[in-house]
Design a protein around this motif. Structure first.
Motif, PDB file in Angstrom:
ATOM      1  N   SER A 140      -5.515  -3.451  -0.310  1.00 41.14           N
ATOM      2  CA  SER A 140      -6.657  -2.686  -0.825  1.00 41.14           C
ATOM      3  C   SER A 140      -7.456  -2.057   0.307  1.00 41.14           C
ATOM      4  O   SER A 140      -7.935  -0.926   0.188  1.00 41.14           O
ATOM      5  N   LEU A 143      -9.683   0.037  -7.273  1.00 42.29           N
ATOM      6  CA  LEU A 143      -8.468  -0.734  -7.074  1.00 42.29           C
ATOM      7  C   LEU A 143      -8.796  -2.143  -7.538  1.00 42.29           C
ATOM      8  O   LEU A 143      -9.693  -2.781  -6.999  1.00 42.29           O
ATOM      9  N   ASP A 161     -13.079  -1.388  -4.250  1.00 45.12           N
ATOM     10  CA  ASP A 161     -12.215  -2.555  -4.364  1.00 45.12           C
ATOM     11  C   ASP A 161     -12.889  -3.579  -5.271  1.00 45.12           C
ATOM     12  O   ASP A 161     -14.020  -3.997  -5.010  1.00 45.12           O
ATOM     13  N   ILE A 211       2.173   1.809  -3.668  1.00 47.01           N
ATOM     14  CA  ILE A 211       1.150   2.332  -4.578  1.00 47.01           C
ATOM     15  C   ILE A 211       0.798   3.773  -4.228  1.00 47.01           C
ATOM     16  O   ILE A 211       0.642   4.613  -5.118  1.00 47.01           O
ATOM     17  N   THR A 212       0.695   4.077  -2.954  1.00 45.15           N
ATOM     18  CA  THR A 212       0.391   5.444  -2.529  1.00 45.15           C
ATOM     19  C   THR A 212       1.482   6.407  -2.970  1.00 45.15           C
ATOM     20  O   THR A 212       1.202   7.475  -3.532  1.00 45.15           O
ATOM     21  N   ARG A 264      -6.254  -1.054   3.148  1.00 49.38           N
ATOM     22  CA  ARG A 264      -5.467   0.104   3.580  1.00 49.38           C
ATOM     23  C   ARG A 264      -5.540   1.230   2.555  1.00 49.38           C
ATOM     24  O   ARG A 264      -5.634   2.404   2.900  1.00 49.38           O
ATOM     25  N   LEU A 265      -5.492   0.873   1.263  1.00 53.98           N
ATOM     26  CA  LEU A 265      -5.506   1.886   0.204  1.00 53.98           C
ATOM     27  C   LEU A 265      -6.838   2.616   0.115  1.00 53.98           C
ATOM     28  O   LEU A 265      -6.880   3.787  -0.266  1.00 53.98           O
ATOM     29  N   ARG A 266      -7.917   1.968   0.489  1.00 50.83           N
ATOM     30  CA  ARG A 266      -9.225   2.630   0.420  1.00 50.83           C
ATOM     31  C   ARG A 266      -9.338   3.748   1.450  1.00 50.83           C
ATOM     32  O   ARG A 266     -10.169   4.642   1.305  1.00 50.83           O
ATOM     33  N   SER A 324       0.831  -1.210   0.000  1.00 50.36           N
ATOM     34  CA  SER A 324       0.000   0.000   0.000  1.00 50.36           C
ATOM     35  C   SER A 324       0.865   1.260   0.000  1.00 50.36           C
ATOM     36  O   SER A 324       0.523   2.249  -0.655  1.00 50.36           O
ATOM     37  N   THR A 325       1.998   1.224   0.681  1.00 48.65           N
ATOM     38  CA  THR A 325       2.915   2.367   0.672  1.00 48.65           C
ATOM     39  C   THR A 325       3.491   2.591  -0.724  1.00 48.65           C
ATOM     40  O   THR A 325       3.563   3.734  -1.196  1.00 48.65           O
TER      41      THR A 325
END
Length: 176
Positions: A134, A122, A146, A104-105, A136-138, A101-102
């Motif tokens: 996903s 995602l 997702d 991609i962010t 975490r990314l949301r 997630s880091t």
């Protein structure tokens, strides 16, 4: 470079490339252009996806380390579905959900300097680490949803079907 020919092959292709009386430098000197070409590709991609709502599709494949990629999918102003490879990275070992997630962010917000609101979905396979990433990314991308990759979903559902005639059919040749 765009067709995947290694830079050192230029030395062997020199006679073909110099047929029109144009001289060509050595492959060692051509290497200085790689960062410039990469910067141009990133700038072009940034221009293409600026202001667009994008789907970020990500997946990795593990062997000796991991080859990880992220693709941005969006609808162009001409109403055509466009895909842009925005990351291909080889890693020494597989990432956990925090690292994924880091990565991609940072890719979206730092390297491409795009707003987090422009990520609509995602898209991933059903591997647990991708699902956790996903989640975490949301939090980071509040407008995103997702979605499981349809290809993986169909493939996985087909693995669980009990269809005995299929194996018999697959074992027979075409006798015509």
């Amino acid at each position: 470079m765009f067709v995947g020919v290694h830079l050192t092959k230029v030395d062997h292709l020199r006679p073909v490339l110099e047929r029109c009386d144009a001289s060509l430098t050595d492959s060692a000197h051509l290497g200085v252009y790689i960062p410039k070409v990469e910067a141009l590709e990133i700038a072009t991609t940034m221009q293409d996806i600026a202001g667009e709502m994008c789907s970020l599709i990500f997946d990795g494949t593990t062997r000796l380390g991991e080859a990880f990629n992220v693709v941005a999918r969006y609808c162009s102003k001409d109403f055509e579905i466009e895909l842009r490879l925005i990351l291909f990275k080889t890693l020494e070992k597989s990432l956990d959900n925090v690292g994924l997630s880091t990565l991609i962010t940072n890719l979206w917000t730092r390297k491409y300097d795009m707003p987090v609101e422009n990520v609509a979905t995602l898209v991933r396979d059903s591997v647990k680490v991708n699902g956790s990433a996903s989640t975490r990314l949301r939090v980071v991308f509040p407008s995103s949803d997702d979605i499981l990759c349809i290809c993986h979903t169909l493939s996985n559902s087909g693995d669980h079907q009990d269809f005995p005639e299929l194996s018999e059919f697959m074992c027979q040749g075409y006798d015509r």
